[in-house]
Design an enzyme around this catalytic site. Sequence first.
Site, mmCIF file in Angstrom:
data_model
loop_
_atom_site.group_PDB
_atom_site.id
_atom_site.type_symbol
_atom_site.label_atom_id
_atom_site.label_comp_id
_atom_site.label_asym_id
_atom_site.label_seq_id
_atom_site.Cartn_x
_atom_site.Cartn_y
_atom_site.Cartn_z
ATOM 1 N N ASN A 1 0.891 -1.287 0.046
ATOM 2 C CA ASN A 1 0.160 0.202 -0.007
ATOM 3 C C ASN A 1 0.883 1.161 0.015
ATOM 4 O O ASN A 1 1.610 1.504 1.005
ATOM 5 C CB ASN A 1 -0.743 -0.153 1.358
ATOM 6 C CG ASN A 1 -1.646 1.090 1.516
ATOM 7 O OD1 ASN A 1 -1.905 1.994 0.392
ATOM 8 N ND2 ASN A 1 -2.436 1.367 2.291
ATOM 9 N N TRP A 2 0.959 1.756 -1.248
ATOM 10 C CA TRP A 2 2.207 3.044 -1.193
ATOM 11 C C TRP A 2 1.247 4.253 -0.605
ATOM 12 O O TRP A 2 2.019 5.372 -0.575
ATOM 13 C CB TRP A 2 2.309 3.228 -2.888
ATOM 14 C CG TRP A 2 2.973 2.084 -3.481
ATOM 15 C CD1 TRP A 2 3.635 1.001 -2.915
ATOM 16 C CD2 TRP A 2 3.587 2.028 -5.002
ATOM 17 N NE1 TRP A 2 4.115 0.321 -3.885
ATOM 18 C CE2 TRP A 2 4.132 0.779 -5.048
ATOM 19 C CE3 TRP A 2 3.272 2.858 -5.863
ATOM 20 C CZ2 TRP A 2 4.659 0.439 -6.061
ATOM 21 C CZ3 TRP A 2 3.585 2.418 -7.032
ATOM 22 C CH2 TRP A 2 4.367 1.389 -7.352
ATOM 23 N N LYS A 3 0.142 4.141 -0.178
ATOM 24 C CA LYS A 3 -0.536 5.411 0.366
ATOM 25 C C LYS A 3 -0.374 6.639 -0.464
ATOM 26 O O LYS A 3 -0.221 6.463 -1.904
ATOM 27 C CB LYS A 3 -0.214 5.531 1.740
ATOM 28 C CG LYS A 3 -0.232 4.411 2.695
ATOM 29 C CD LYS A 3 -0.049 4.480 4.009
ATOM 30 C CE LYS A 3 -0.327 2.993 4.621
ATOM 31 N NZ LYS A 3 -0.183 3.034 6.318
ATOM 32 N N HIS B 1 -9.873 0.513 5.208
ATOM 33 C CA HIS B 1 -8.502 0.863 5.951
ATOM 34 C C HIS B 1 -8.650 1.962 6.883
ATOM 35 O O HIS B 1 -9.365 2.662 6.735
ATOM 36 C CB HIS B 1 -7.323 1.489 4.729
ATOM 37 C CG HIS B 1 -5.887 1.519 5.151
ATOM 38 N ND1 HIS B 1 -5.534 2.503 6.172
ATOM 39 C CD2 HIS B 1 -4.963 0.806 4.973
ATOM 40 C CE1 HIS B 1 -4.371 2.035 6.511
ATOM 41 N NE2 HIS B 1 -3.987 1.113 5.718
ATOM 42 N N GLU C 1 -7.189 4.492 7.736
ATOM 43 C CA GLU C 1 -6.746 5.768 7.431
ATOM 44 C C GLU C 1 -8.173 6.414 6.968
ATOM 45 O O GLU C 1 -8.463 7.513 7.031
ATOM 46 C CB GLU C 1 -5.670 5.923 6.740
ATOM 47 C CG GLU C 1 -4.251 5.870 7.627
ATOM 48 C CD GLU C 1 -3.069 5.205 6.843
ATOM 49 O OE1 GLU C 1 -3.002 5.137 5.657
ATOM 50 O OE2 GLU C 1 -2.367 4.710 7.527
ATOM 51 N N GLU D 1 -5.131 -5.247 10.449
ATOM 52 C CA GLU D 1 -4.152 -4.211 10.692
ATOM 53 C C GLU D 1 -4.245 -3.412 12.233
ATOM 54 O O GLU D 1 -5.368 -2.645 12.003
ATOM 55 C CB GLU D 1 -4.337 -3.125 9.593
ATOM 56 C CG GLU D 1 -3.917 -3.850 8.237
ATOM 57 C CD GLU D 1 -3.402 -2.795 7.125
ATOM 58 O OE1 GLU D 1 -2.327 -2.990 6.762
ATOM 59 O OE2 GLU D 1 -4.234 -1.717 7.161
ATOM 60 N N GLY E 1 2.477 2.365 10.566
ATOM 61 C CA GLY E 1 3.295 3.445 10.858
ATOM 62 C C GLY E 1 3.972 3.972 12.079
ATOM 63 O O GLY E 1 4.582 4.852 11.965
ATOM 64 N N SER F 1 3.587 -2.475 10.253
ATOM 65 C CA SER F 1 4.893 -2.169 10.598
ATOM 66 C C SER F 1 5.667 -3.605 10.227
ATOM 67 O O SER F 1 6.513 -4.088 10.841
ATOM 68 C CB SER F 1 5.414 -1.660 11.867
ATOM 69 O OG SER F 1 4.987 -0.397 11.817
ATOM 70 N N GLY G 1 2.967 -1.273 4.098
ATOM 71 C CA GLY G 1 2.887 0.178 4.030
ATOM 72 C C GLY G 1 4.460 0.571 3.590
ATOM 73 O O GLY G 1 4.868 0.480 2.587
ATOM 74 N N GLY G 2 4.868 1.221 4.728
ATOM 75 C CA GLY G 2 6.453 1.816 4.453
ATOM 76 C C GLY G 2 7.421 0.980 3.774
ATOM 77 O O GLY G 2 7.990 1.394 3.032
HETATM 78 P P1 13P Z 1 2.936 0.228 7.867
HETATM 79 O O1 13P Z 1 3.458 -0.996 7.159
HETATM 80 O O2 13P Z 1 3.840 1.582 7.152
HETATM 81 O O3 13P Z 1 2.832 0.267 9.338
HETATM 82 O O4 13P Z 1 1.518 0.405 7.216
HETATM 83 C C1 13P Z 1 0.502 -0.544 7.224
HETATM 84 C C2 13P Z 1 -0.724 -0.439 6.488
HETATM 85 O O5 13P Z 1 -1.400 0.568 6.700
HETATM 86 C C3 13P Z 1 -0.733 -0.915 5.072
HETATM 87 O O6 13P Z 1 -1.989 -0.891 4.624
#
Ligand code: 13P
Length: 247
Positions: free
Chosen positions: A9-11, A92, A94, A164, A170, A210, A231-232
């Site tokens: 997930n590149w956000k 998600h 977010e 998640e 994050g 993470s 994510g990251g």
């Molecule tokens: P991180 O891997 O940066 O914690 O993010 C997880 C995430 O929200 C994937 O959708």
Amino acid sequence: MRQKIVAGNWKMNLTKSESIALLNDINASKHAENVQMIVFPPAVYLNTLSELNARCALGAQNFHPAEQGAFTGENSVLQVQDAGAEYVLVGHSERRMYFQESEEFLKDKVDAALAHGLKVIFCCGEPLSIRELEHQNEFVNKQLEESLFHLPAAMMQKVVVAYEPIWAIGTGKTASSAQAENMHAAIREMIATKYDQDLANQISILYGGSCNGTNAKELFACANVDGGLIGGASLKTADFLTIANSF
Ligand code: 13P
């Protein structure tokens, strides 16, 4: 055998050229044939990235459930599919938190995506306050009941669930493999109770929060963890591939 999946997930990160370079790098690298890799780029780049014909599938981080209409700034379910998305993220944290997406709206998104033949990765997970009270199972069960468990079995079969925990997103804090396995087993049990064990056994349940090249092996070794939503660590080819090769 459940499908193993590693999704990035590149956000709201990367420029167009960075997105192209990252997908090209992923595509050019060796990765296990039996793992379905997916990336969720910013929607404005879906079309360009779909033209690269990568082995890695593409998904949309967000979409509106209506096919068209007066929703300024939104991309419809039809439009993200047309631009190259095969998968979509729904629920998600977010989107729930920053964009006030309600359970009812998430339900509409699930229905719209499946009606168009898109594959849904449905995200669930509890905040820290709920984990501290040890109410995480009830919390996640409610999320599934409210936005997913209305589906008939034939549709539910097409869904991937991503657990998640919000406190691990994050933050660099990861759920321990025991915490992840407990929740994944509980989610599978919730699906078995609502539908049946056979169907529950077929559904891939991904861990997100993470997850990185260092902890993926231990997480993916858990019986009920079928991959990750990253994510990251999905923004760097080497890290993402290390994760994909961690089964
Ligand atoms: P991180 O891997 O940066 O914690 O993010 C997880 C995430 O929200 C994937 O959708």
